[in-house]
Design a protein around this motif. Structure first.
Motif, short mmCIF file in Angstrom:
data_model
loop_
_atom_site.label_atom_id
_atom_site.label_comp_id
_atom_site.label_asym_id
_atom_site.label_seq_id
_atom_site.Cartn_x
_atom_site.Cartn_y
_atom_site.Cartn_z
N LEU A 29 -15.43 -9.69 -7.86
CA LEU A 29 -15.53 -8.62 -7.90
C LEU A 29 -15.71 -7.57 -6.06
N LYS A 30 -14.71 -8.29 -5.13
CA LYS A 30 -14.80 -7.58 -4.27
C LYS A 30 -13.16 -7.38 -4.11
N LYS A 31 -12.23 -8.14 -4.09
CA LYS A 31 -11.00 -8.27 -4.93
C LYS A 31 -10.48 -6.96 -5.62
N ILE A 32 -11.25 -7.31 -6.87
CA ILE A 32 -10.83 -5.67 -7.61
C ILE A 32 -11.51 -4.13 -7.21
N ALA A 33 -12.82 -3.83 -6.62
CA ALA A 33 -13.00 -3.28 -5.75
C ALA A 33 -11.84 -2.72 -4.89
N ASP A 34 -10.94 -3.65 -3.78
CA ASP A 34 -9.94 -3.66 -2.89
C ASP A 34 -8.88 -3.56 -4.01
N ALA A 35 -8.71 -3.66 -4.76
CA ALA A 35 -7.31 -3.54 -5.59
C ALA A 35 -7.01 -1.85 -5.98
N ARG A 36 -8.41 -1.79 -6.18
CA ARG A 36 -8.65 -0.43 -7.10
C ARG A 36 -8.79 0.96 -5.82
N LYS A 37 -8.91 0.23 -4.96
CA LYS A 37 -9.12 1.37 -3.74
C LYS A 37 -7.59 1.59 -3.26
N GLY A 38 -6.75 0.47 -3.40
CA GLY A 38 -5.10 0.17 -3.12
C GLY A 38 -5.04 1.85 -3.59
N ILE A 39 -5.24 1.66 -4.86
CA ILE A 39 -4.68 3.07 -5.88
C ILE A 39 -5.25 3.99 -6.18
N GLY A 40 -6.91 4.45 -5.12
CA GLY A 40 -7.50 5.69 -5.09
C GLY A 40 -8.07 5.65 -5.86
N LYS A 41 -8.71 4.92 -6.35
CA LYS A 41 -9.45 4.76 -7.39
C LYS A 41 -10.73 3.96 -7.25
N SER A 42 -11.41 4.38 -5.95
CA SER A 42 -12.70 3.64 -5.17
C SER A 42 -14.00 4.34 -5.49
N ALA A 43 -14.72 3.26 -5.92
CA ALA A 43 -16.01 3.64 -6.30
C ALA A 43 -16.85 3.81 -5.04
N GLU A 44 -16.85 4.73 -3.69
CA GLU A 44 -17.40 4.89 -2.79
C GLU A 44 -16.91 6.33 -2.81
N ASN A 45 -16.15 7.06 -3.27
CA ASN A 45 -15.55 8.77 -3.36
C ASN A 45 -15.53 8.96 -4.33
N GLY A 46 -15.48 10.45 -3.53
CA GLY A 46 -15.61 11.32 -5.49
C GLY A 46 -17.06 11.84 -5.45
N THR A 47 -17.25 12.35 -6.81
CA THR A 47 -18.58 12.80 -7.79
C THR A 47 -19.48 12.07 -8.10
N LEU A 48 -20.67 12.10 -8.21
CA LEU A 48 -21.42 11.23 -8.76
C LEU A 48 -21.11 10.41 -9.92
N LYS A 49 -20.45 11.65 -11.32
CA LYS A 49 -19.63 11.20 -12.21
C LYS A 49 -18.66 10.13 -12.29
N GLU A 50 -17.62 10.53 -11.09
CA GLU A 50 -16.57 9.38 -11.24
C GLU A 50 -17.28 8.20 -10.41
N ARG A 51 -17.83 8.34 -10.10
CA ARG A 51 -18.25 7.32 -8.84
C ARG A 51 -19.17 5.90 -9.83
N THR A 52 -19.86 7.03 -10.79
CA THR A 52 -20.58 5.99 -12.06
C THR A 52 -19.53 5.20 -12.18
N GLU A 53 -18.51 6.32 -12.72
CA GLU A 53 -17.80 5.56 -13.65
C GLU A 53 -17.14 4.37 -13.73
N ASP A 54 -15.94 4.22 -11.72
CA ASP A 54 -15.80 3.17 -11.24
C ASP A 54 -16.29 2.51 -11.16
N GLY A 55 -17.35 2.54 -11.12
CA GLY A 55 -18.52 1.10 -10.54
C GLY A 55 -18.70 0.65 -12.60
N MET A 56 -18.43 1.45 -13.51
CA MET A 56 -18.82 0.52 -14.84
C MET A 56 -17.40 -0.06 -15.12
N LEU A 57 -16.16 0.87 -14.29
CA LEU A 57 -15.27 -0.09 -14.52
C LEU A 57 -14.61 -1.42 -14.12
N LEU A 58 -15.52 -0.77 -12.54
CA LEU A 58 -15.91 -2.82 -12.10
C LEU A 58 -16.67 -3.47 -12.72
#
Length: 292
Positions: free
Chosen positions: A152-181
Motif C-alpha cells: 500500500l505504501k508503494k502504491i501511495a508513493d507511486a501515485r504521489k509521484g504523478i501528483g495524485k496524493s491522497a493527502e492533498n486536495g478537497t475532501l472529495k478528491e482525497r476520498t476518491e484517491d483513497g478509494m483508488l488506493l
C-alpha cells in the motif's frame, strides 16, 4: 550479536510467554507486580532495537492510569484531598490505579517482546502437528498483513509521484484517491491469492499426508531449562492457591505478608521465572566479554 534467548527451542519461548502474560494478568500483589514490570522492561530492552519511544509511552500510560483512577473511583478510607464539590481522592484508589496500570503496562511489554522473539515459523512449528490448518491460516495472516502494508505504501508513493496524493486536495478528491488506493490493493491481493493457491496446488498441497521440516532440535540444557520453568510454574500456582498473593485495595488496603516460607518461595520462583531472558542475555554478554 543476537539475543541468546532467541536461539532456544520455540516450546521454551511459548511456555515462557504464556506463563509471563497469564501471571501478569492474575497477580496484583505489589511485590509480584514489581517483579513483573522490572523483568518485562528488562526483557524488552534486551531484544528490541527501538526502546526509548515505546518505554516513554508505557511510562505515560502508567502515570495517566494511576492518577485518573481515583477520579472515577472515589472508594477508600484514607482521603488525600477533596475536589469538585466534596469528591474524595483516596489513597486506596490511587494504589489500586497504580496496580492496574502496572498490570496493563506489563502485559503490553510482554507482548511487545513476544512479537520480536516468537516469529511466525516458531509459532507454526509449535502448532503445526496439533492444529495444522489453523496454524497455516494464522501464519499466512501474519505474513500478509505487513506485506499488504508495504505494498500500500508503494502504491501511495507511486501515485504521489504523478501528483495524485491522497493527502492533498478537497475532501472529495482525497476520498476518491483513497478509494483508488484500496481498489488497487484489493486487486493485487486477490491476484496474489490466486497465484498462491495455484502454486500450493501445483506443489501437491492437500494431496497426501502432511509432512513438516524442522530446524529446531532439543538440547540437554534446553530440556533442563524447560523442567525448571515448569517447576517454577508449579511453585507459583501453589503460592497463589495458599493465598500468598492475596491483596485487597478497596475499600481498605490489605496486603498479604511475605514473611511465610511458602510465600517467599513463590515470589522467588516467580522472579526466577521472569528473569530467564534477562539472565540468559547477561550471562552471554559476560561470556562474550571474557572470550574477547
Amino acid at each position: 550479536m543476537k539475543h541468546i534467548f532467541w536461539q532456544y527451542h520455540p516450546v521454551i519461548h511459548l511456555t515462557f510467554y504464556i506463563g509471563a502474560v497469564l501471571s501478569g494478568m492474575l497477580f496484583m500483589h505489589p511485590a509480584f507486580l514489581a517483579c513483573s514490570i522490572i523483568f518485562s522492561i528488562s526483557c524488552y530492552m534486551t531484544v528490541a532495537k527501538e526502546k526509548r519511544r515505546f518505554l516513554s509511552g508505557m511510562l505515560l500510560v502508567f502515570l495517566l492510569l494511576s492518577v485518573l483512577n481515583p477520579v472515577f473511583n472515589p472508594s477508600g478510607s484514607h482521603v488525600l484531598f477533596t475536589y469538585m464539590a466534596g469528591r474524595h481522592y483516596t489513597l486506596e484508589a490511587l494504589c489500586y490505579g497504580m496496580a492496574m496500570a502496572a498490570m496493563f503496562v506489563t502485559v503490553l511489554t510482554w507482548f511487545a517482546s513476544y512479537q520480536i522473539t516468537m516469529t511466525s515459523d516458531k509459532f507454526l512449528y509449535c502448532f503445526s502437528r496439533l492444529l495444522p490448518a489453523v496454524s497455516m491460516v494464522l501464519t499466512m495472516v501474519l505474513r500478509f498483513l505487513p506485506l499488504y502494508g508495504r505494498h500500500l505504501k508503494k502504491i501511495a508513493d507511486a501515485r504521489k509521484g504523478i501528483g495524485k496524493s491522497a493527502e492533498n486536495g478537497t475532501l472529495k478528491e482525497r476520498t476518491e484517491d483513497g478509494m483508488l488506493l484500496v481498489s488497487a490493493l484489493t486487486s493485487w491481493a486477490l491476484e496474489g491469492g490466486m497465484v498462491t493457491s495455484s502454486a500450493m496446488l501445483s506443489r501437491g498441497y492437500g494431496s497426501g499426508s502432511r509432512t513438516s521440516f524442522c530446524i529446531y532440535k532439543w538440547r540437554g540444557k534446553e530440556k533442563c531449562l524447560l523442567f525448571a520453568m515448569l517447576a517454577d510454574i508449579v511453585l507459583i500456582v501453589y503460592c497463589m492457591i495458599k493465598g500468598g498473593a492475596f491483596v485487597s485495595y478497596l475499600p481498605v488496603l490489605e496486603i498479604a505478608d511475605l514473611s511465610d516460607g511458602y510465600r517467599m518461595a513463590g515470589l522467588i520462583g516467580y522472579a526466577a521465572f521472569l528473569a530467564i531472558p534477562t539472565a540468559a542475555y547477561v550471562m552471554e554478554e559476560i561470556r562474550w566479554f571474557i572470550l574477547r
